[in-house]
Design an enzyme around this catalytic site. Structure first.
Site: not given
Length: 600
Positions: A439-440
């Protein structure tokens, strides 16, 4: 049953520090009380103890396989999904009207924490819950009726399908396309990669929430739409047919091997259909709801794996005899001491405890803000939302980055045994590594924190946070024993503000490359200070309990352990801000590419 999380600590944080029962005064949560919260936690613990934790190693050693276009997962996944679905745990936070239990996010965070501590290789339900929530929030009644109940019941899996071979974090570069069809659906063509739980035989269907560009849409992120793309689509006659979503490949991973990461191809036969969720060209804003939820969930996973590693390390240190204490090393006739009595081992265990319990407190703080934002209105709602937005990248990053270090220390406690498959630390070390990327990456989260969240609405979010921290400092000053730590935290806030003031002029001048050059170091500094705040909050509650002189012997040990760990964090971890602050204020630039770049 080996311990993988500390229920006493979970209760302490949920009830004593963050006061989850206070939420039940709001109409939305009034159906609940501490008893119902405990019932939910007991229920998920039972599932974790019986269906998850006993299979931790076996799920890792028997990873999913892709054969003849079908993905086979560990046989334990199906009964697990059936149990959590029937128990209402996938949609525990959903409103009553949408098939949920309307529980606070704080309780939901604890449910996720217990599951991931038991067996993070069975990482399925959070994805389904997040995808179902997007459909429930933005979907038409027909989409809600078709998908949400099956997903929350554990019969259908949900995913978030963002990444493409040429577009990782740069979502503006996605090329998967959608073309309108006469029946209201869209024909989907393209590829997606690294799709967690993207295909599996333990469910009847897989529902992808997919970012796609409608043909003719604007370039960049403004032209991205969100679609529901199932593996099997429902026909008018009630039958299900193959929706032309092909499992092209399966990634063989360092860790978290129980959950398949898929390469998917849509529309090879020209027969992949998707249904627009919400309005066209607003897909990224919708998906950010799920992404922000997922970022908190990844932080929970990091803290949970670190928790399991700490429990394993502590158990080993209490049982493993090795040498004598340093002041008794020449007394060869005396028995060996347990390694927990050696100062360096004690230091490593305190580090693990400080990271696990500090991280979990930060995550519950974030969940509390989400709950309060949900039940509030007007400026109060806006303030809670701003605080949550500010803390989200920190709540994703600190538990994962520091969780990796924590598991590393646990492996060191076990010495040579930690490097073998005889103990679970080697698997935990592999499993937790992905959490800093999910997620990043940490770099992306750090740029989000410094580049967006610190400057939003003219810096309102950090002003709100510093005001909350100041309240904690004021309360801590009422205890003589906590005053030194209140003073230290106040000094750290001033240091953080000074560093921020040094960097902001670069943004004001438009030099964003210089502004964000060391954003990851800024994140580390910010995280250390924020978790110091959480430890001071825990210290206040523990000191209040000890001052009452009536906690009982076991509780006295627990609260004294809290004070000891708080002191460790302030004396060992907080001083690391000095070096970070020095570098962040250093004018020397070494990492920005110049016209004549020095070869590395």
């Amino acid at each position: 049953m080996p311990q993988y999380f500390d229920r006493r600590n979970l209760d302490f944080l949920l009830y004593e520090v963050h006061d989850a029962p206070e939420l039940t005064k709001y109409l939305y949560f009034e159906a609940h009380d501490r008893e119902t919260f405990d019932l939910v936690l007991d229920s998920v613990t039972q599932i974790a103890d019986t269906l998850m934790h006993p299979h931790y190693r076996d799920v890792d050693r028997n990873p999913p396989e892709l054969k003849d276009g079908k993905v086979t997962v560990h046989p334990q996944i199906k009964p697990f999904l059936k149990a959590v679905g029937e128990g209402g745990l996938i949609g525990a936070g959903f409103p009553f009207g949408k098939g949920g239990q309307q529980l606070p996010e704080m309780v939901g965070a604890c449910v996720d924490f217990i599951q991931m501590a038991a067996n993070n290789g069975m990482m399925y339900t959070g994805l389904t819950s997040g995808a179902a929530n997007l459909i429930a929030t933005f979907g038409s009644p027909a989409l809600v009726d078709a998908y949400v109940a099956k997903m929350l019941g554990g019969q259908w899996q949900g995913t978030m399908a963002l990444t493409e071979p040429q577009a990782g974090s740069s979502l503006s570069d996605i090329t998967t396309t959608a073309e309108p069809q006469p029946d209201g659906s869209y024909r989907i063509t393209g590829q997606k990669v690294f799709i967690s739980a993207g295909d599996l035989d333990a469910v009847d269907n897989v529902v992808h929430l997919m970012l796609v560009r409608i043909k003719g849409a604007p370039k960049g992120t403004k032209g991205i739409s969100l679609f529901v793309v199932p593996k099997f689509r429902l026909e008018e006659d009630g039958s299900f047919v193959d929706n032309d979503v092909t499992s092209t490949g399966i990634y063989h991973k360092l860790g978290q091997r129980g959950t398949p990461a898929m390469h998917l191809t849509m529309g090879d036969r020209g027969d992949c259909h998707g249904w627009l969720l919400g309005e066209a060209n607003r897909g990224l804003s919708y998906m950010f709801q799920m992404m922000n939820e997922a970022r908190i969930a990844v932080g929970i996973t990091g803290a949970a794996i670190a928790s399991a590693a700490y429990c394993a390390s502590l158990e080993y240190a209490r049982e493993r005899p090795q040498s004598r204490r340093l002041n008794e090393k020449n007394q060869l006739d005396s028995p060996q001491t347990m390694i927990i009595n050696h100062p360096d081992v004690k230091r490593m265990l305190l580090f693990q405890k400080a990271i696990v319990e500090g991280s979990l407190s930060l995550l519950l703080e974030s969940a509390r803000l989400s709950d309060l934002a949900h039940v509030s209105k007007g400026e109060e709602k806006e303030n809670y939302t701003l605080l949550l937005e500010l803390l989200t990248p920190v709540a994703k990053t600190f538990p994962t980055e520091m969780g990796v270090r924590s598991v590393n220390e646990g492996l060191q406690v076990l010495g040579g045994y930690g490097f073998t498959e005889d103990f679970p630390l080697e698997q935990m070390y592999r499993d937790i590594r992905i959490t800093t990327i999910y997620e990043g990456t940490t770099g992306i989260q750090s740029q989000d924190l410094l580049g967006r969240k610190m400057t939003i609405q003219g810096g309102k979010a950090p002003r709100l946070l510093f005001a909350e921290i100041d309240k904690t400092i004021t309360e801590a000053n009422t205890h003589e024993t906590l005053q030194p730590y209140a003073k230290m935290l106040g000094e750290e806030i001033q240091r953080l503000q000074k560093v921020t003031s040094t960097l902001l002029p670069f943004a004001q001048q438009g030099d964003y490359e210089r502004f964000l050059m060391d954003a990851t170091l800024y994140m580390e500094l910010f995280g250390l200070v924020t978790v110091a705040w959480q430890w001071l909050k825990q210290g206040i509650v523990a000191q209040n309990a000890l001052s009452d002189n009536s906690p009982g012997e076991s509780n006295t040990d627990f609260y004294e352990g809290k004070i000891q760990t708080m002191k460790y964090y302030f004396h060992y971890e907080v001083p690391k801000t000095l070096g970070l602050a020095k570098r962040l204020q250093d004018p020397e630039v070494l990492t920005i590419v110049k016209e004549r770049e020095v070869k590395m």
